[in-house]
Design a protein around this motif. Structure first.
Motif, PDB file in Angstrom:
ATOM      1  N   MET A 164     -15.079   1.259  28.782  1.00 38.93           N
ATOM      2  CA  MET A 164     -14.516  -0.058  28.482  1.00 38.93           C
ATOM      3  C   MET A 164     -14.133  -0.108  27.009  1.00 38.93           C
ATOM      4  N   PRO A 165     -12.878  -0.455  26.655  1.00 41.79           N
ATOM      5  CA  PRO A 165     -12.459  -0.458  25.254  1.00 41.79           C
ATOM      6  C   PRO A 165     -13.160  -1.547  24.452  1.00 41.79           C
ATOM      7  N   VAL A 166     -13.348  -1.279  23.158  1.00 44.34           N
ATOM      8  CA  VAL A 166     -13.962  -2.253  22.275  1.00 44.34           C
ATOM      9  C   VAL A 166     -12.909  -3.269  21.855  1.00 44.34           C
ATOM     10  N   PRO A 167     -13.194  -4.588  21.937  1.00 50.35           N
ATOM     11  CA  PRO A 167     -12.216  -5.580  21.515  1.00 50.35           C
ATOM     12  C   PRO A 167     -11.818  -5.393  20.057  1.00 50.35           C
ATOM     13  N   ASP A 168     -10.536  -5.687  19.749  1.00 47.94           N
ATOM     14  CA  ASP A 168     -10.086  -5.590  18.377  1.00 47.94           C
ATOM     15  C   ASP A 168      -9.445  -6.907  17.979  1.00 47.94           C
ATOM     16  N   THR A 219     -12.876  -8.583  17.194  1.00 50.40           N
ATOM     17  CA  THR A 219     -13.624  -7.448  16.665  1.00 50.40           C
ATOM     18  C   THR A 219     -15.031  -7.900  16.307  1.00 50.40           C
ATOM     19  N   PRO A 220     -16.074  -7.280  16.861  1.00 50.67           N
ATOM     20  CA  PRO A 220     -17.438  -7.725  16.548  1.00 50.67           C
ATOM     21  C   PRO A 220     -17.850  -7.367  15.138  1.00 50.67           C
ATOM     22  N   ILE A 221     -18.622  -8.251  14.508  1.00 51.07           N
ATOM     23  CA  ILE A 221     -19.220  -7.994  13.203  1.00 51.07           C
ATOM     24  C   ILE A 221     -20.685  -8.382  13.276  1.00 51.07           C
ATOM     25  N   ALA A 232      -9.114  -9.133  37.562  1.00 53.66           N
ATOM     26  CA  ALA A 232     -10.210  -9.031  38.524  1.00 53.66           C
ATOM     27  C   ALA A 232     -11.468  -9.564  37.857  1.00 53.66           C
ATOM     28  N   PRO A 233     -12.327 -10.265  38.584  1.00 57.05           N
ATOM     29  CA  PRO A 233     -13.547 -10.804  37.973  1.00 57.05           C
ATOM     30  C   PRO A 233     -14.399  -9.711  37.334  1.00 57.05           C
ATOM     31  N   MET A 234     -14.972 -10.018  36.165  1.00 58.35           N
ATOM     32  CA  MET A 234     -15.924  -9.151  35.487  1.00 58.35           C
ATOM     33  C   MET A 234     -17.245  -9.899  35.496  1.00 58.35           C
ATOM     34  N   THR A 266     -16.655  -8.322  27.162  1.00 53.97           N
ATOM     35  CA  THR A 266     -16.914  -6.985  26.649  1.00 53.97           C
ATOM     36  C   THR A 266     -17.890  -7.005  25.488  1.00 53.97           C
ATOM     37  N   ASN A 267     -17.732  -7.975  24.586  1.00 50.66           N
ATOM     38  CA  ASN A 267     -18.673  -8.081  23.468  1.00 50.66           C
ATOM     39  C   ASN A 267     -20.067  -8.470  23.938  1.00 50.66           C
TER      40      ASN A 267
END
Length: 305
Positions: A1-5, A9-11, A23-25, A297-298
């Motif tokens: 799963m790609p990291v959000p940007d 972007t997480p800090i 599709a539901p996650m 995703t985060n």
């Protein structure tokens, strides 16, 4: 799963554009050990809580009335969490049961040692999700206050001065650049990482990125720790989700300052599933950060067992 940007972007304080939901996650939750509040007959909302006496608490604490953490970033009086029309919130007495015990009262100590209140909810034994402004203060105008908060005391299932599971202190937090660097409302979400899990198996909420259609057919449920009620008491309301956009979920569920960070969850296939992080409101609707594909995703990456 790609990291959000980009703005998702997480800090983190520890040195170590929205995606449509095709599709539901879904990340499943856990009811933990012990008692669970049975679902209502409609399988959509919680049953009306019974006004029974609270079980003997494991720990007691006295905390004075404190202001909502939202005031630190947005000023006073707060205008982002509101009772819409008649106040229909009910007080939860059986806070030691699931799902109430996986919502936590937060005592937040800012960088300047000022103290505030907020709400968070478990997505794993050591991770709570909350509003970004509960972990990172923006534009306070007070010297030494902005930025990462210093400490958060996490008190699951608190009922006034009674803490059925005790408390754990945390100094590790996450948010995203959209909030921490830019202060944008659509990215106002974050996480609290506990140094250790509570000894009891409390359980945790599931969460999901769902389609507009499914959200608009669902009833939202919010429980939290509002500042306009007796200190440390848990209050609940539910109402059908009224509107959505790619970043936000809107609803007329009654809330007040102090409930920043609470989960807005639906009941889906008999499970309680978070779909938004409550943070704002207005005269006709309150709102929360939608659990979109990027937010999902985060949250999934921030889970700690």
């Amino acid at each position: 799963m790609p990291v959000p940007d980009g703005l998702h972007t997480p800090i983190t304080n520890i040195i170590t554009s929205e995606s449509p939901v095709v599709a539901p996650m879904v990340s499943p939750g856990s009811t933990g050990d012990g008692e669970v509040i049975a679902l209502g007959n409609e399988d959509q909302v919680e049953p009306i809580p019974r006004p029974e006496s609270f079980a003997e608490a494991r720990m007691e604490i006295e905390i004075p009335d404190l202001p909502d953490i939202g005031i630190a970033s947005f000023g006073a009086p707060p205008n982002f969490e509101a009772v819409i029309g008649t106040d229909e919130r009910v007080q939860i007495q059986e806070t030691e049961k699931y799902p109430w015990r996986v919502t936590a009262s937060l005592l937040i100590t800012a960088a300047d040692n000022s103290q505030w209140i907020g709400t968070g909810w478990f997505i794993s034994p050591r991770t709570l999700i909350t509003a970004g402004h509960c972990v990172y203060i923006k534009h306070s105008g007070v010297a030494g206050r902005d930025g990462w908060v210093k400490k958060i005391q996490v008190m699951p299932g608190r009922n006034g001065n009674q803490l059925p599971f005790g408390l754990v202190n945390s100094g590790e937090f996450f948010t995203v650049t959209g909030w921490g660097e830019n202060g944008l409302e659509n990215y106002d979400y974050g996480a609290i990482i506990l140094p250790n899990a509570f000894p009891q198996d409390l359980g945790f909420f599931g969460f999901a990125a769902l389609s507009d259609e499914e959200l608009l057919q669902s009833v939202g449920n919010i429980g939290g720790y509002p500042g306009d009620k007796p200190a440390g008491t848990l209050w609940y309301d539910n109402r059908k989700i009224s509107n959505v956009n790619p970043e936000k979920v809107f609803y007329e569920i009654d809330t007040a300052g102090g409930q920043s960070g609470a989960v807005n969850y639906i009941i889906r296939d008999g499970e309680r599933i978070g779909v938004a992080i409550h943070a704002y409101g207005g005269t006709t609707a309150n709102s929360g950060t939608r659990i979109s594909a990027n937010v999902y995703t985060n949250l999934d990456a921030w889970k700690r067992s």
